[in-house]
Motif scaffolding. Structure first.
Motif, PDB file in Angstrom:
ATOM      1  N   ASP A 128      42.906  49.019  41.772  1.00 23.67           N
ATOM      2  CA  ASP A 128      42.377  47.667  41.884  1.00 23.67           C
ATOM      3  C   ASP A 128      41.089  47.700  42.701  1.00 23.67           C
ATOM      4  O   ASP A 128      41.060  48.213  43.817  1.00 23.67           O
ATOM      5  CB  ASP A 128      43.409  46.759  42.560  1.00 23.67           C
ATOM      6  N   GLU A 129      39.997  47.162  42.146  1.00 23.65           N
ATOM      7  CA  GLU A 129      38.693  47.204  42.800  1.00 23.65           C
ATOM      8  C   GLU A 129      38.681  46.446  44.125  1.00 23.65           C
ATOM      9  O   GLU A 129      37.926  46.788  45.035  1.00 23.65           O
ATOM     10  CB  GLU A 129      37.617  46.624  41.877  1.00 23.65           C
ATOM     11  N   GLU A 130      39.503  45.407  44.253  1.00 24.95           N
ATOM     12  CA  GLU A 130      39.488  44.583  45.457  1.00 24.95           C
ATOM     13  C   GLU A 130      40.468  45.086  46.509  1.00 24.95           C
ATOM     14  O   GLU A 130      40.100  45.346  47.640  1.00 24.95           O
ATOM     15  CB  GLU A 130      39.804  43.121  45.094  1.00 24.95           C
ATOM     16  N   SER A 131      41.728  45.248  46.128  1.00 29.90           N
ATOM     17  CA  SER A 131      42.776  45.576  47.105  1.00 29.90           C
ATOM     18  C   SER A 131      42.930  47.066  47.353  1.00 29.90           C
ATOM     19  O   SER A 131      43.493  47.476  48.362  1.00 29.90           O
ATOM     20  CB  SER A 131      44.122  45.007  46.634  1.00 29.90           C
ATOM     21  N   ARG A 152      41.834  40.146  38.169  1.00 32.71           N
ATOM     22  CA  ARG A 152      41.961  41.531  38.620  1.00 32.71           C
ATOM     23  C   ARG A 152      40.999  42.429  37.846  1.00 32.71           C
ATOM     24  O   ARG A 152      40.826  42.297  36.641  1.00 32.71           O
ATOM     25  CB  ARG A 152      43.401  41.994  38.429  1.00 32.71           C
ATOM     26  N   ARG A 153      40.364  43.347  38.580  1.00 34.73           N
ATOM     27  CA  ARG A 153      39.444  44.312  37.993  1.00 34.73           C
ATOM     28  C   ARG A 153      39.912  45.707  38.391  1.00 34.73           C
ATOM     29  O   ARG A 153      40.178  45.968  39.570  1.00 34.73           O
ATOM     30  CB  ARG A 153      38.018  44.085  38.492  1.00 34.73           C
ATOM     31  N   VAL A 154      40.000  46.605  37.435  1.00 30.25           N
ATOM     32  CA  VAL A 154      40.536  47.936  37.724  1.00 30.25           C
ATOM     33  C   VAL A 154      39.625  49.024  37.170  1.00 30.25           C
ATOM     34  O   VAL A 154      38.926  48.834  36.178  1.00 30.25           O
ATOM     35  CB  VAL A 154      41.955  48.119  37.127  1.00 30.25           C
ATOM     36  N   GLU A 190      44.868  48.843  45.577  1.00 29.24           N
ATOM     37  CA  GLU A 190      46.216  49.189  45.129  1.00 29.24           C
ATOM     38  C   GLU A 190      46.137  50.147  43.940  1.00 29.24           C
ATOM     39  O   GLU A 190      45.263  50.034  43.085  1.00 29.24           O
ATOM     40  CB  GLU A 190      46.972  47.919  44.728  1.00 29.24           C
ATOM     41  N   TRP A 230      48.109  52.268  40.734  1.00 30.00           N
ATOM     42  CA  TRP A 230      49.225  52.379  39.788  1.00 30.00           C
ATOM     43  C   TRP A 230      49.093  53.705  39.046  1.00 30.00           C
ATOM     44  O   TRP A 230      47.980  54.126  38.700  1.00 30.00           O
ATOM     45  CB  TRP A 230      49.211  51.235  38.769  1.00 30.00           C
ATOM     46  N   LEU A 281      50.198  46.518  33.566  1.00 33.60           N
ATOM     47  CA  LEU A 281      49.594  45.567  34.489  1.00 33.60           C
ATOM     48  C   LEU A 281      49.385  44.190  33.861  1.00 33.60           C
ATOM     49  O   LEU A 281      48.941  43.265  34.547  1.00 33.60           O
ATOM     50  CB  LEU A 281      48.245  46.107  34.979  1.00 33.60           C
TER      51      LEU A 281
END
Length: 690
Positions: A23-26, A4-6, A28, A30, A56
């Motif tokens: 989240d860089e991909e999804s 995961r990348r944020v 999402e 927080w 996280l």
């Protein structure tokens, strides 16, 4: 599965530091909060980074970038905590700060009462240097190095380590200012120096002088703050990109902010406006009024087609600043705004605030003056606690405080509390009118977007007062400013004054000036790591009718700058002038158009987070009901309480009701409904408008 990348956005407020991770991909999101640390805001900043990573289960290696909104520069100016500053200007212009402008706040009717505020530099700390340029930048009198050396040594011997330099017509040619900077570097190497040609290359000597001096004044503190965070952030996430929000709606790397600290003023409100713009735009609303309500004040601005309006006529406290900034109007109408009696015996609300310490009476921290929050809690509009129960509120203490004030006005508690909220709502409504009606816009054409801890509490009343069709309340509204930090691009602004009548304007000269500005912008974006094919240039110009004192900014096309392109700019000016002032001289050849400033914004795009759709849920809206509470609208009623995280797309909450979540509350008045859209936003509308 990849790790995961944020990206993390952090907005430091007076009471809480808001944190958002994406989240860089999804896509999402927080969110969390941590107490602010006024003694050293960097402590709260780092605590926020560590808290969200801990939630996280990640370490610093997962962080791709950190963006930050800071009020360090703004607070320093508002509080007047400035070190002694030296000012060097052209011989004969030593009184430019004293003369200032002839305008008086609130009009000339206030001229008898108004007292001119202290100058940012007292007269005894002004030094002049012989040398003179004309309006075109041609040298009339050579730069006098002996005067320059004497000025530098004077400030060195007096222990003045912050100096601003503003020479006449330096916007046209900066040779003399650069010569002065070289002398200061040689004679007074410990001095922090700002020169006007690097801060604001634009005419109007007073505003350029003050803007340059403000930049110099905040440079030491902002530089130390940003450098400290960069050093401590490297202990968690070494070499991670670290951006700081600018007041123009862009971000800048921390290493560059140290050289341009004035650009960080009003960065918090700017981030909130951009975050709200993205959320509302994704939901299909292209004309938006943002309303960011906090504990002390409410910030409002206009967003059209996803772009907040910009101004160069802003100020912070007593200091005018002509740097580009999002056009934010701030009014002292927040949750902590104090209700008080005027000498004439009438009820007033704000601008004085109880702040976070001691805070409203209901906090139980020693506050003894009733506030807007006390009125809300007594009327049941907010629960008897904040942040999901972390901060309990005393309804009885708030009621007792309102009874004391009501006794002086011969008013009951409910009548007084309603009156306090009514005054606060009208204060906010007047701010919203300033950014719409006063700019030639119809307020009824816009969707109100409310956020911040207290931003949505008066939404229904604002809709009635202003005739607004709808209000959008984003999810986690208290964290919208922090979210906004993750939605903005790197942006640098450059300006060049070129006063010339449109009829005699040479296209080649305009094209050359724009090319020079674009070269500066491209070089800055190169330093930020953006390839040339990623960079985007945005051109605008300030135009006016000959004889006017103020300009109107209009866009300039991206194509070749020939006669037709320049005529299109003039046509756009006539239309913009008509919208703003109600008239134009497009058909009157006797009234000439004049170009004043050419502007370029160099933009390095950053990937915006996705606004994720909310998942559907079984059952009806009753799944979100957690109980009832007595709430006073026009009368006491037993209103259902809805827990917002349990709402789903398509749910409709019919007023009277209260929608609650961790950091915010939305009272739904009788006659209104709140509909949940597919992104989890609440859309408040009148029941008969459904």
């Amino acid at each position: 599965m990849s790790a995961r990348r944020v990206r993390i956005g952090i907005d430091t407020g007076g009471t809480f530091t808001d944190v958002v991770a994406v989240d860089e991909e999804s896509g999402e999101v927080w969110t969390t909060k941590t107490p602010s640390t006024p003694g050293d805001p960097a402590d709260g900043f780092l605590a926020g980074v560590q808290k969200v990573l801990g939630q996280l289960g990640l370490d610093g290696s997962a962080v791709t970038a950190v963006s930050h909104g800071t009020t360090v520069a703004t607070n320093q100016l508002l509080e007047g905590k400035l070190d002694r500053i030296g000012f060097i200007t052209t011989e004969g212009y030593e009184s430019v700060l004293e003369i200032a402008r002839q305008s008086v706040p609130d009009g000339y009717g206030n001229s008898y009462f108004w007292v001119k505020p202290p100058r940012i530099v007292p007269a005894d700390l002004v030094r002049t240097v012989r040398g003179r340029l004309d309006v075109s930048g041609a040298e009339v009198r050579p730069f006098d190095r002996d005067d320059a050396v004497a000025a530098a040594r004077f400030f060195r011997d007096a222990g003045i380590t912050t100096v601003g330099v503003c020479f006449l017509h330096a916007y046209a040619d900066d040779t003399h200012e650069r010569a002065m900077l070289a002398v200061l570097r040689e004679e007074h190497p410990d001095a922090v120096v700002s020169i006007s040609s690097q801060v604001l290359r634009e005419y109007r000597e007073y505003e350029r002088s003050v803007t340059t001096l403000v930049d110099a004044a905040v440079k030491p503190k902002v530089g130390a703050y940003v450098t400290n965070i960069r050093r401590r952030l490297d202990e968690i996430a070494p070499d991670v990109p670290f951006y700081v929000m600018k007041s123009n709606g862009g971000v800048l790397s921390a290493s560059e902010v140290v050289n341009q600290p004035i650009t960080t003023m009003l960065s918090g409100p700017a981030a909130g406006a951009l975050g709200a713009a993205l959320i509302a735009g994704t939901a299909g609303h292209d004309r938006v009024l943002t309303c960011d309500g906090g504990g002390t004040s409410t910030d409002v601005t206009v967003v059209i087609d996803g772009e907040p309006t910009l101004t160069t006529e802003g100020s912070v406290g007593d200091y005018p600043s002509k740097i580009p900034m999002i056009d934010v109007v701030t009014v002292g109408a927040g949750g902590g705004s104090i209700a008080w009696l005027s000498p004439e015996g009438t009820l007033k609300v704000g601008p004085k605030s109880a702040g976070a310490d001691p805070g409203p009476i209901c906090y139980g921290n020693g506050g003894d003056q009733p506030t807007v929050t006390d009125a809300h809690v007594v009327l049941g509009r907010i629960p008897p606690h904040l942040l999901g129960g972390e901060i309990p509120l005393s309804v009885d203490a708030a009621r007792a405080g309102l009874e004391r004030l009501g006794g002086q006005l011969d008013m009951g508690v409910e009548q007084l509390a309603t009156g306090i909220l009514e005054i606060s709502a009208w204060n906010q409504a007047n701010a919203l009118r300033q950014v719409t009606v006063a700019r030639g816009l119809d307020v009824r054409d816009f969707t109100l977007t409310t956020f911040g801890g207290s931003g949505s509490l008066l939404a229904c009343r604002l809709m009635d007062v202003l005739g607004l069709p709808r209000t959008l309340v984003p999810p986690n509204p208290g964290n919208v400013s922090a979210f906004g930090l993750l939605t903005v691009d790197v942006r640098n602004d450059y300006v060049q004054t070129m006063v010339s009548r449109h009829a005699t304007l040479a296209p080649d000269a305009v094209a050359a000036a724009y090319a020079a500005l674009e070269d500066q912008a491209a070089a800055a974006l190169d330093e930020e790591g953006f390839a040339r094919d990623q960079q985007r240039m945005q051109r605008t110009a300030d135009l006016r009718y000959v004889g006017q004192a103020f300009e109107v900014r209009v866009p300039v096309g991206t194509g070749p700058l020939d006669d037709a392109a320049l005529d299109a700019v003039a046509t756009a000016f006539h239309a913009a002038h008509s919208q703003l002032y109600g008239y134009d001289f497009a058909e009157d050849p006797r009234q000439a158009v004049e170009w004043v400033n050419l502007r370029v914004s160099g933009i390095g795009p950053i990937r915006r987070p996705d606004v994720v759709e909310l998942a559907a849920k079984e059952g009806g809206v009753d799944r979100s009901v957690t109980g009832t509470r007595r709430v006073f609208f026009d009368a006491w009623t037993e209103a259902p309480l809805h827990w917002r995280p349990d709402l789903a797309p398509g749910d409709v909450v019919v007023g009277p009701a209260v929608v609650e979540e961790f950091g915010s509350t939305v009272p739904v008045h009788p006659g209104f409904v709140a509909t949940v859209d597919r992104f989890g936003n609440l859309l408040l509308t009148r029941e008969n408008d459904r």
